[in-house]
Design an enzyme around this catalytic site. Structure first.
Site, PDB file in Angstrom:
ATOM      1  N   GLY A 265       2.281   3.882  10.547  1.00  0.00           N
ATOM      2  CA  GLY A 265       3.696   3.557  10.586  1.00  0.00           C
ATOM      3  C   GLY A 265       4.131   3.012  11.938  1.00  0.00           C
ATOM      4  N   LEU A 266       3.157   2.611  12.765  1.00  0.00           N
ATOM      5  CA  LEU A 266       3.487   2.081  14.095  1.00  0.00           C
ATOM      6  C   LEU A 266       3.335   0.565  14.121  1.00  0.00           C
ATOM      7  CD1 LEU A 266       1.804   4.916  16.194  1.00  0.00           C
ATOM      8  CD2 LEU A 266       4.197   4.696  15.498  1.00  0.00           C
ATOM      9  N   SER A 267       3.169  -0.008  12.942  1.00  0.00           N
ATOM     10  CA  SER A 267       3.148  -1.455  12.757  1.00  0.00           C
ATOM     11  C   SER A 267       1.939  -2.139  13.369  1.00  0.00           C
ATOM     12  CB  SER A 267       4.437  -2.078  13.306  1.00  0.00           C
ATOM     13  OG  SER A 267       4.818  -3.111  12.464  1.00  0.00           O
TER      14      SER A 267
ATOM     15  N   SER B 141     -13.488  -7.412  13.864  1.00  0.00           N
ATOM     16  CA  SER B 141     -12.548  -6.422  14.399  1.00  0.00           C
ATOM     17  C   SER B 141     -13.317  -5.212  14.893  1.00  0.00           C
ATOM     18  CB  SER B 141     -11.556  -5.983  13.317  1.00  0.00           C
ATOM     19  OG  SER B 141     -10.885  -4.811  13.741  1.00  0.00           O
TER      20      SER B 141
ATOM     21  N   TYR C 293       9.577   2.853  -1.739  1.00  0.00           N
ATOM     22  CA  TYR C 293      10.332   1.862  -0.958  1.00  0.00           C
ATOM     23  C   TYR C 293      11.032   0.890  -1.909  1.00  0.00           C
ATOM     24  CZ  TYR C 293      11.061  -2.085   2.287  1.00  0.00           C
ATOM     25  OH  TYR C 293      11.607  -3.107   3.019  1.00  0.00           O
TER      26      TYR C 293
ATOM     27  N   SER D 176       0.048  -3.749  11.620  1.00  0.00           N
ATOM     28  CA  SER D 176      -0.045  -5.029  10.893  1.00  0.00           C
ATOM     29  C   SER D 176       0.753  -6.115  11.601  1.00  0.00           C
ATOM     30  CB  SER D 176       0.411  -4.859   9.442  1.00  0.00           C
ATOM     31  OG  SER D 176       1.756  -4.443   9.358  1.00  0.00           O
TER      32      SER D 176
ATOM     33  N   ASP E  94       9.775  -5.407  11.691  1.00  0.00           N
ATOM     34  CA  ASP E  94       8.576  -5.079  12.471  1.00  0.00           C
ATOM     35  C   ASP E  94       8.175  -6.237  13.382  1.00  0.00           C
ATOM     36  OD1 ASP E  94       8.522  -2.724  11.120  1.00  0.00           O
ATOM     37  OD2 ASP E  94       6.720  -3.154   9.941  1.00  0.00           O
TER      38      ASP E  94
ATOM     39  N   ASP F  78      17.610  -1.956   7.476  1.00  0.00           N
ATOM     40  CA  ASP F  78      17.431  -3.412   7.614  1.00  0.00           C
ATOM     41  C   ASP F  78      17.757  -4.143   6.314  1.00  0.00           C
ATOM     42  OD1 ASP F  78      15.101  -2.193   6.600  1.00  0.00           O
ATOM     43  OD2 ASP F  78      13.818  -3.832   7.255  1.00  0.00           O
TER      44      ASP F  78
HETATM   45  P1  ADP Z   1       0.927  -0.168   9.815  1.00  0.00           P
HETATM   46  O1  ADP Z   1       1.451  -1.539  10.036  1.00  0.00           O
HETATM   47  O2  ADP Z   1       1.983   0.863   9.772  1.00  0.00           O
HETATM   48  O3  ADP Z   1      -0.152   0.209  10.773  1.00  0.00           O
HETATM   49  P2  ADP Z   1       0.015  -1.362   7.378  1.00  0.00           P
HETATM   50  O4  ADP Z   1      -0.542  -0.810   6.115  1.00  0.00           O
HETATM   51  O5  ADP Z   1       1.193  -2.240   7.300  1.00  0.00           O
HETATM   52  O6  ADP Z   1       0.268  -0.125   8.357  1.00  0.00           O
HETATM   53  O7  ADP Z   1      -1.102  -2.190   8.122  1.00  0.00           O
HETATM   54  C1  ADP Z   1      -2.396  -1.647   8.315  1.00  0.00           C
HETATM   55  C2  ADP Z   1      -3.440  -2.673   7.888  1.00  0.00           C
HETATM   56  O8  ADP Z   1      -3.435  -3.769   8.843  1.00  0.00           O
HETATM   57  C3  ADP Z   1      -4.847  -2.146   7.924  1.00  0.00           C
HETATM   58  O9  ADP Z   1      -5.184  -1.509   6.706  1.00  0.00           O
HETATM   59  C4  ADP Z   1      -5.654  -3.423   8.143  1.00  0.00           C
HETATM   60  O10 ADP Z   1      -5.799  -4.130   6.915  1.00  0.00           O
HETATM   61  C5  ADP Z   1      -4.743  -4.253   9.043  1.00  0.00           C
HETATM   62  N1  ADP Z   1      -5.078  -4.074  10.463  1.00  0.00           N
HETATM   63  C6  ADP Z   1      -4.228  -3.713  11.453  1.00  0.00           C
HETATM   64  N2  ADP Z   1      -4.863  -3.646  12.634  1.00  0.00           N
HETATM   65  C7  ADP Z   1      -6.145  -3.996  12.405  1.00  0.00           C
HETATM   66  C8  ADP Z   1      -7.319  -4.109  13.232  1.00  0.00           C
HETATM   67  N3  ADP Z   1      -7.293  -3.847  14.542  1.00  0.00           N
HETATM   68  N4  ADP Z   1      -8.488  -4.489  12.637  1.00  0.00           N
HETATM   69  C9  ADP Z   1      -8.533  -4.753  11.305  1.00  0.00           C
HETATM   70  N5  ADP Z   1      -7.467  -4.651  10.492  1.00  0.00           N
HETATM   71  C10 ADP Z   1      -6.292  -4.273  11.012  1.00  0.00           C
HETATM   72 MG    MG Z   2       2.712  -2.602   8.688  1.00  0.00          MG
END
Ligand code: ADP
Ligand code: MG
Length: 372
Positions: A117-119, A67, A214, A121, A165, A36
């Site tokens: 790594g499944l996004s 959450s 990265y 976030s 993403d 990308d």
């Molecule tokens: P990925 O996007 O690959 O899962 P990231 O490090 O980018 O990994 O994002 C993970 C972060 O996103 C978590 O550490 C948390 O801060 C936030 N997050 C994602 N989903 C939730 C959730 N359901 N509740 C609280 N925080 C979340």
């Molecule tokens: Mg992420």
């Protein structure tokens, strides 16, 4: 069913019903990795696992966040500039959409594994953005939603990622893969209904140096593009590799240009429904990421090798690397065999037990329960 559970959780947390519920899927990239930011194409799909966000407006300018995946209840001013922790993802998207209003109660239930790594976030940002927009009576376009979610990740959380993403999570469609081409900021859907099953393997490996590596790969590629005088390194062609003198830079660029070629071949294979061919391209992509781009790790290599030995048509790491998840294209009837083989290989290697998810291509972000 899940939506009702999320609504009851909201009522338990806040003593009233939510006005809007939205959801967004996790994603995996089928092929086209680390392209990308090099002007190359990627082929992501949405996953069946989703993150749900339920919202109701408040009147006191506060944002109260709960959450199901976090023990702490967060409360901040909805226009607060610097917010830490996971609240930043939600505050960021709300502010980036210009929808702070008079605050909200927000409940998150994320079924996308966190940090795999499944996004999770992007799923959180996009589901939160959609739910808050609905509750506020606003109708941002899907492009605006993507842009706001990217700003949340870049400016509020501080993760210097591109828009891949969020684009995947918003525009995914069941039975399809997205072809994302950052050159024109464009994307289109292609039918993706392979025979057998796409299996997602969560290695449960988190590597703390992923961010630094990265940034290092990006720097190397930017410098190589400048040296070669091209704006899109991915389309510089195989000859360009020969013009680079540094052996490490050569390997990095070889991954980038060969991966872009593999994306083109993978699209042809999808159109021809040539799943064997698609599988071989996945495996070649993994070898390139492991040997030339050097972003794999032991867990990912064990998962890929065990899946292939057990009969997968192809397997590869997916996402940034140094942990996270792998995918395997598994012929019908071999799903259990491949899962058992990967689990056994992890045990033999002394690694923690991996997780498995269904990789059926699924829809992007939607409002599940709306005001209208
Ligand atoms: P990925 O996007 O690959 O899962 P990231 O490090 O980018 O990994 O994002 C993970 C972060 O996103 C978590 O550490 C948390 O801060 C936030 N997050 C994602 N989903 C939730 C959730 N359901 N509740 C609280 N925080 C979340
Ligand atoms: Mg992420």
């Amino acid at each position: 069913m899940v939506v009702e559970t999320v609504m009851s959780s909201f009522s338990r947390a806040f003593g009233r019903d939510p006005e809007s519920v939205a959801s967004a899927p996790g994603r995996v990239n089928l092929i086209g990795e680390h392209l990308d930011y090099n002007g190359g194409r990627s082929l992501p799909i949405g996953l069946p696992v989703r993150t749900y966000v339920a919202v109701a407006p408040r009147t006191d300018g506060r944002l109260v966040l709960v959450s199901e995946q976090s023990p702490d209840r967060m409360e901040v001013a909805v226009d607060a500039p610097d917010v830490g922790g996971w609240a930043a993802y939600v505050v960021g998207v709300v502010q980036a959409l210009g929808l702070a209003g008079t605050g909200y109660d927000v409940l998150v239930d994320g079924r996308v594994p966190l940090g795999a790594g499944l996004s999770s976030s992007a799923a959180l940002e996009c589901a939160a953005g959609l739910a808050v927009a609905d509750a506020a009576g606003a109708t941002p376009s899907r492009e605006e939603l993507v842009a706001a979610a990217v700003r949340a990740e870049n400016d509020y959380v501080g993760a210097p990622t591109g828009a891949l993403d969020q684009t995947s999570v918003v525009f995914a469609r069941a039975g399809h893969a997205l072809v994302v081409d950052p050159a024109g900021g464009s994307h289109r859907l292609v039918p993706w209904e392979p025979e057998g099953q796409l299996l997602v393997i969560d290695t449960r490996a988190e590597h703390s140096h992923a961010g630094g590596e990265y940034a290092d790969r990006r720097r190397t590629c930017d410098a190589a593009a400048a040296e070669l005088g091209v704006t899109r390194l991915a389309t510089a062609g195989a000859d360009a590799v020969e013009r680079l003198l540094d052996p490490v830079v050569r390997r990095r660029v070889r991954h980038v240009v060969t991966e872009e070629v593999r994306v083109g071949q993978a699209l042809d294979a999808v159109e021809a429904r040539d799943w064997q061919g698609f599988g071989r391209l996945m495996t070649a992509s993994h070898a390139s990421l492991r040997d030339d781009y050097e972003v794999s790790c032991r867990e990912l290599d064990v998962a890929v090798e065990a899946a292939l030995d057990a009969g997968a048509l192809g397997a590869r790491m997916t996402g940034g690397g140094f942990g996270g998840s792998a995918i395997a294209l598994v012929p019908a009837g071999l799903g259990d065999t491949v899962r058992d083989a990967v689990t056994a290989a992890f045990a033999d290697a002394g690694l923690a037990e991996p997780g498995f998810l269904d990789g059926t291509a699924s829809d992007g972000a939607v409002v599940e329960v709306g005001r209208s």
